[in-house]
Enzyme design. Structure first.
Site, PDB file in Angstrom:
ATOM      1  N   HIS A 227     -21.490 -60.353 -11.396  1.00 26.09           N
ATOM      2  CA  HIS A 227     -20.321 -59.676 -11.987  1.00 26.09           C
ATOM      3  C   HIS A 227     -20.456 -58.180 -11.743  1.00 26.09           C
ATOM      4  CE1 HIS A 227     -17.532 -59.296 -15.780  1.00 26.09           C
ATOM      5  NE2 HIS A 227     -17.289 -58.333 -14.894  1.00 26.09           N
TER       6      HIS A 227
ATOM      7  N   ASP B 271     -21.523 -55.083 -14.199  1.00 21.76           N
ATOM      8  CA  ASP B 271     -20.083 -54.817 -14.318  1.00 21.76           C
ATOM      9  C   ASP B 271     -19.667 -53.552 -13.556  1.00 21.76           C
ATOM     10  OD1 ASP B 271     -17.535 -55.450 -15.124  1.00 21.76           O
ATOM     11  OD2 ASP B 271     -17.816 -55.000 -17.242  1.00 21.76           O
ATOM     12  N   ASP B 272     -19.861 -52.393 -14.167  1.00 24.18           N
ATOM     13  CA  ASP B 272     -19.473 -51.109 -13.556  1.00 24.18           C
ATOM     14  C   ASP B 272     -20.618 -50.115 -13.791  1.00 24.18           C
ATOM     15  OD1 ASP B 272     -16.468 -51.627 -12.942  1.00 24.18           O
ATOM     16  OD2 ASP B 272     -16.734 -52.294 -15.015  1.00 24.18           O
TER      17      ASP B 272
ATOM     18  N   HIS C 221     -18.079 -54.868 -10.077  1.00 22.22           N
ATOM     19  CA  HIS C 221     -16.873 -54.312  -9.438  1.00 22.22           C
ATOM     20  C   HIS C 221     -17.333 -53.188  -8.520  1.00 22.22           C
ATOM     21  CE1 HIS C 221     -14.245 -56.345 -12.415  1.00 22.22           C
ATOM     22  NE2 HIS C 221     -15.322 -56.192 -13.186  1.00 22.22           N
TER      23      HIS C 221
ATOM     24  N   GLU D 138     -13.475 -60.974 -23.201  1.00 27.01           N
ATOM     25  CA  GLU D 138     -14.167 -59.678 -23.276  1.00 27.01           C
ATOM     26  C   GLU D 138     -13.605 -58.959 -24.516  1.00 27.01           C
ATOM     27  OE1 GLU D 138     -13.287 -57.024 -20.001  1.00 27.01           O
ATOM     28  OE2 GLU D 138     -14.987 -55.702 -20.426  1.00 27.01           O
TER      29      GLU D 138
ATOM     30  N   HIS E  89     -11.987 -62.831 -15.841  1.00 32.53           N
ATOM     31  CA  HIS E  89     -12.459 -62.151 -17.042  1.00 32.53           C
ATOM     32  C   HIS E  89     -11.735 -62.785 -18.228  1.00 32.53           C
ATOM     33  CE1 HIS E  89     -13.991 -59.275 -14.209  1.00 32.53           C
ATOM     34  NE2 HIS E  89     -14.303 -58.364 -15.119  1.00 32.53           N
TER      35      HIS E  89
HETATM   36  N1  ADE Z   1     -12.342 -53.827 -14.086  1.00 31.39           N
HETATM   37  C1  ADE Z   1     -13.520 -53.227 -13.896  1.00 31.39           C
HETATM   38  N2  ADE Z   1     -14.332 -53.491 -14.924  1.00 31.39           N
HETATM   39  C2  ADE Z   1     -13.663 -54.301 -15.776  1.00 31.39           C
HETATM   40  C3  ADE Z   1     -13.977 -54.930 -17.012  1.00 31.39           C
HETATM   41  N3  ADE Z   1     -15.153 -54.797 -17.613  1.00 31.39           N
HETATM   42  N4  ADE Z   1     -13.014 -55.670 -17.599  1.00 31.39           N
HETATM   43  C4  ADE Z   1     -11.827 -55.810 -17.030  1.00 31.39           C
HETATM   44  N5  ADE Z   1     -11.488 -55.251 -15.870  1.00 31.39           N
HETATM   45  C5  ADE Z   1     -12.399 -54.503 -15.240  1.00 31.39           C
HETATM   46 ZN    ZN Z   2     -15.848 -56.918 -15.021  1.00 29.53          ZN
END
Ligand code: ADE
Ligand code: ZN
Length: 339
Positions: A20, A281-282, A22, A203, A200
């Site tokens: 996971h 994630d990011d 991005h 969350e 997703h």
């Molecule tokens: N796009 C990038 N990170 C995300 C996240 N945690 N939830 C939803 N969309 C995303």
């Molecule tokens: Zn994500």
């Protein structure tokens, strides 16, 4: 029994897979400024420090606003290559041996960056990492759920000449008020095209959205899924379908999905036999890549060695790899734990 310091070391050394991630969320401020300068784009921040200071989020939307602003400096194939290669170098240094990454084509198409520019830059970096380090990968095209079904279909049509480079589709962006059922028909076509499916769900959104991901999208995996634990029937259904949950501890903390790492549900997920995994994630926005996610969990919970092993193994099991490749990676993992 190993100490926390020993467990953190083990987490660093073990072979890992990330499921996971991005790619636009790996945009480190230093690289962002470099590419912005090269493309003669003015960022609304005077310095790297000022940009970093803006990374304070109360919820998902706060983050997404900055995330879309950051990716807007990506213009050329070379920009997408540099972004992807920087991530791959970083996680290679952290013993990530397989990665499955999302990209958000609509976030770039809206700015008139052609689909081929995006995917060619990303794919070239992935191929180079495979040749250089033997790192395997999958590429997941994600639809932005705050946009329309029509926009998702148009994006899928643009992707069709590139399906040899795309393994799966996902669903991301603002979850609240954008339930999975909005995209049922798009995902049905994706499934008919032979693509794997993830979304997703849970969350910020309610368990009902996870049910929809299962029943309307027929997902092969669930991204996040934190709120599945609120519904015992849903938990049982996810167990029955043996679905992997791609959980993101530092992301959840930064976006206030959990109030403290001690309260993170990942251990509970393991205890009820959900196939939870650890992911970043990011990472450029949330304070860390794979190793930092494991470290935060180990430091702030009573995660055991057995649970650490289970998390790492779950990720290989949940990867979209042939069974024989999974077995090879898991054998490497076993060596680290049993030496
Ligand atoms: N796009 C990038 N990170 C995300 C996240 N945690 N939830 C939803 N969309 C995303
Ligand atoms: Zn994500």
């Amino acid at each position: 029994m190993r100490t926390k310091i020993e467990l953190i070391k083990l987490a660093e050394q073990m072979p890992k897979t990330e499921l996971h991630l991005h790619i636009e969320g790996t945009f480190e401020p230093e690289l962002m400024f470099k590419i912005a300068n090269r493309n003669q784009i003015q960022l609304p921040y005077q310095s790297i420090e000022e940009l970093k200071a803006a990374y304070q989020f109360n919820n998902l939307q706060d983050f997404l606003n900055i995330y879309y602003q950051g990716m807007a400096v990506l213009l050329t194939e070379n920009d997408f290559y540099d972004l992807t290669m920087a991530y791959l170098e970083k996680v290679h240094s952290q013993n990530v041996v397989h990665t499955e990454i999302f990209f958000d084509p609509q976030g770039h198409l809206e700015r008139d960056i052609p689909f081929d520019v995006q995917i060619n830059g990303i794919s070239k970096a992935l191929e180079d990492a495979k040749v250089k380090w033997g790192m395997s990968y999958r590429l997941i095209m994600s639809f932005l759920r705050h946009l329309s079904e029509e926009s998702a279909f148009a994006t899928l049509n643009l992707a069709k000449p590139f399906l040899d480079k795309i393994d799966a589709v996902g669903l991301d962006s603002s979850e609240l008020n954008h339930p999975p059922e909005k995209f049922a028909r798009v995902f049905q076509e994706c499934r008919e095209l032979g693509l794997k499916i993830t979304a997703h769900a849970g969350e910020e959104g309610p368990p009902e959205y996870i049910w929809q991901a299962l029943d309307c999208l027929e997902v092969d995996r669930i991204d996040h899924g934190n709120r599945a634990l609120e519904d015992t029937q849903l938990t049982a259904e996810i167990q029955k379908r043996k679905l992997t949950l791609t959980v993101c501890p530092l992301s959840n903390l930064k976006l206030c999905v959990v109030d403290t790492m001690e309260h993170h549900p990942i251990q509970k997920m393991l205890q009820v036999n959900l196939n939870a995994t650890v992911n970043s994630d990011d990472p450029a926005y949330f304070g860390g890549y794979m190793n930092e996610n494991y470290k935060a969990l180990i430091e702030d919970s009573n995660l055991t060695e057995t649970e650490l092993y289970q998390l790492a193994k779950n990720a290989f099991e949940g990867a979209w790899l042939p069974t024989s490749d999974k077995a090879l990676y898991i054998a490497e993992l076993d060596k680290i734990f049993h030496q």
